[in-house]
Design an enzyme around this catalytic site. Structure first.
Site, PDB file in Angstrom:
ATOM      1  N   CYS A   1       0.833  -1.203   0.000  1.00 35.15           N
ATOM      2  CA  CYS A   1       0.000   0.000   0.000  1.00 35.15           C
ATOM      3  C   CYS A   1       0.866   1.251   0.000  1.00 35.15           C
ATOM      4  O   CYS A   1       2.063   1.212   0.279  1.00 35.15           O
ATOM      5  CB  CYS A   1      -0.895   0.048   1.256  1.00 35.15           C
TER       6      CYS A   1
ATOM      7  N   ASP B   1      21.172  36.842 -13.090  1.00 31.94           N
ATOM      8  CA  ASP B   1      19.801  36.992 -13.581  1.00 31.94           C
ATOM      9  C   ASP B   1      19.221  38.321 -13.099  1.00 31.94           C
ATOM     10  O   ASP B   1      19.158  38.582 -11.882  1.00 31.94           O
ATOM     11  CB  ASP B   1      18.954  35.823 -13.084  1.00 31.94           C
TER      12      ASP B   1
END
Length: 494
Positions: free
Chosen positions: A36, A443
């Site tokens: 499970c 950046d």
């Protein structure tokens, strides 16, 4: 991160039915023979009766079958394979991309630069099973999805999932799900609908997950002819092994942490490659709890994380495409990059047999781009030479960008090419290869956001490890919010 071998911590997660660990490990119950997901709603088994496996393949190889109630094969993939850079993680990324189905274990080993024996030994040593067992488990998962969500004949399902024969398909489904394919289809909920020729799949993510935000970001960068954005659904052409395919992605109708994917494929067998590329595009296998725990503890980022918990890093389904688009986007606006990329697409892209809406071409493969005359695209001479050199290096193997490549080596090889600097190489590793810990030096948007927060590149580079890619996206959202959410004018018009 939770180690799948830490039985005490795993059992605590199972006892609390903590969905955050779904996909990290699987719980096998010896008294029932079932495995499970940690969040299974069934009664918690006694600790003495459970074992834990890092993969569904490991549980299946030990003789356990998938639980019909929680369907453990339908959980997001383990984020461990995207975070780690070792050979096992690289192998798992390639297997997820369908490399074993396409080229077998010899091809997988060749892509990794190891012998077949070494690859098998490494995977068995860590996972308990070899590459064939891992690929088989993923084929079983794909088969279940197709059986339950389509009306395809079982023979088509078998070959689309990557099985070599109908008999192999039938045997695997019976072994993994304890029923025949026909019985599995008979148990599906509701009815199957959709457009003929299209496959409709649900791609699960870990909560929190804002599908609309990720799709909006991709839509804001959409290249005409390759991608399309209508405000709700993001569509694009995928360059797949058997030919171009088209995917339409939209938030799940039930509002859950998932995306609905509608796929139109040249060959059904390309489904095994298309699904992981869509998951990579949307960063569906991320672990938002781990990311937010680190970034949310930082005073500068805490307010941004609180506003957008679980924020993802939108990526590219194809790293060579991401590299070419990064070069085309150097020192130009988002709109300018879209225009230039659309021209390259028309010039050298692979046309669809028939347009699908406004979609007309797959992005050019490196070989086609290297041979193309880029003089009419509108690039400067230096940028043309950079793009041509990158395409040639990808075509002849001097630069390797694929799910299983060594990310550090890829960055070094990119930096060795004329015209590619640290920003471009970092962007490729971040959005092309899915590295969660990349910083983009220089950046401009990040610099503006950092200045607003009173911070600097040097400080940020160390504080936000190992999730600097996610920190960068939070800062992009601060510097350019319209790339992440619609403007008030857009909302009032809709």
């Amino acid at each position: 991160m939770l180690s799948p071998l830490d039985a005490e911590r795993c059992y605590r997660a199972v006892a609390s039915r903590d969905a955050r660990f779904d996909g990290w490990f699987f719980t096998a119950v010896r008294t029932t023979g079932i495995y499970c997901r940690p969040s299974c709603p069934a009664r918690t088994p006694a600790a003495a009766n459970v074992s834990f496996f890092g993969t569904a393949a490991g549980a299946q190889a030990a003789g356990y079958r998938a639980c019909r109630r929680c369907r453990p094969d339908a959980v997001p993939g383990s984020p461990e394979w995207d975070v780690r850079a070792d050979v096992v993680a690289r192998a798992m990324r390639l297997i997820a991309d369908g490399e074993v189905e396409r080229t077998g274990v010899p091809g997988l080993a060749a892509r990794l630069g190891y012998s077949e024996r070494q690859v098998h030994r490494l995977l068995v040593g860590e996972l308990g099973v070899g590459p064939l067992a891992v690929a088989r488990a993923q084929r079983a998962q794909t088969a279940r999805v197709l059986v339950e969500t389509t009306d395809l004949p079982m023979a088509d399902v078998a070959f689309a999932a990557g099985f070599a024969s109908i008999r192999q398909f039938n045997d695997t489904v019976r072994e993994v799900f304890a029923c025949t394919p026909t019985e599995l289809r008979g148990r599906r909920p509701g009815t199957v609908g959709g457009t003929p020729g299209w496959l409709t799949l649900r791609l699960a993510a870990r909560a929190p997950f804002d599908a609309a935000e990720v799709l909006h970001f991709l839509g804001a960068h959409a290249v005409p002819g390759l991608e399309e954005w209508d405000g709700t659904t993001f569509s694009r052409v995928l360059d797949l092994p058997a030919g171009p395919g088209v995917v339409r992605l939209s938030p799940a109708a039930d509002g859950g942490a998932a995306v609905t994917a509608r796929l139109l494929l040249t060959d059904l067998r390309d489904l095994r490659a298309a699904v992981p590329r869509c998951r990579r595009l949307l960063d569906l296998d991320a672990d938002p709890a781990a990311v937010d725990e680190v970034l949310g503890a930082d005073p500068a980022l805490a307010p941004l994380v609180a506003v957008a918990p679980g924020r993802r890093v939108p990526a590219s389904p194809d790293a060579p495409e991401a590299a070419a688009r990064a070069v085309l986007g150097q020192q130009v606006s988002v709109a300018g990059a879209r225009t230039l990329t659309a021209r390259v697409l028309t010039l050298a892209g692979t046309p669809l047999a028939e347009p699908v809406g406004t979609l007309t071409h797959a992005f050019p493969r490196p070989e086609a781009l290297a041979d193309a005359d880029l003089s009419a695209v509108g690039l400067t001479g230096a940028r043309r030479r950079t793009l041509g050199g990158l395409a040639a290096a990808l075509a002849d193997g001097r630069v390797v960008l694929d799910p299983g490549c060594d990310r550090e080596a890829a960055a070094r090889d990119l930096l060795a090419l004329p015209g590619i600097g640290p920003w471009t190489a970092a962007l490729v590793v971040m959005r092309g290869l899915g590295d969660p810990d990349v910083w983009l030096p220089g950046d401009l948007a990040l610099r503006r956001a950092l200045a607003a927060l009173g911070s600097s590149d040097a400080e940020a580079a160390g504080r936000w490890r190992p999730w600097r890619s996610y920190a960068a996206v939070h800062l992009w959202a601060l510097a350019a919010p319209t790339l992440f959410t619609r403007s008030p004018a857009d909302r009032s018009a809709s």
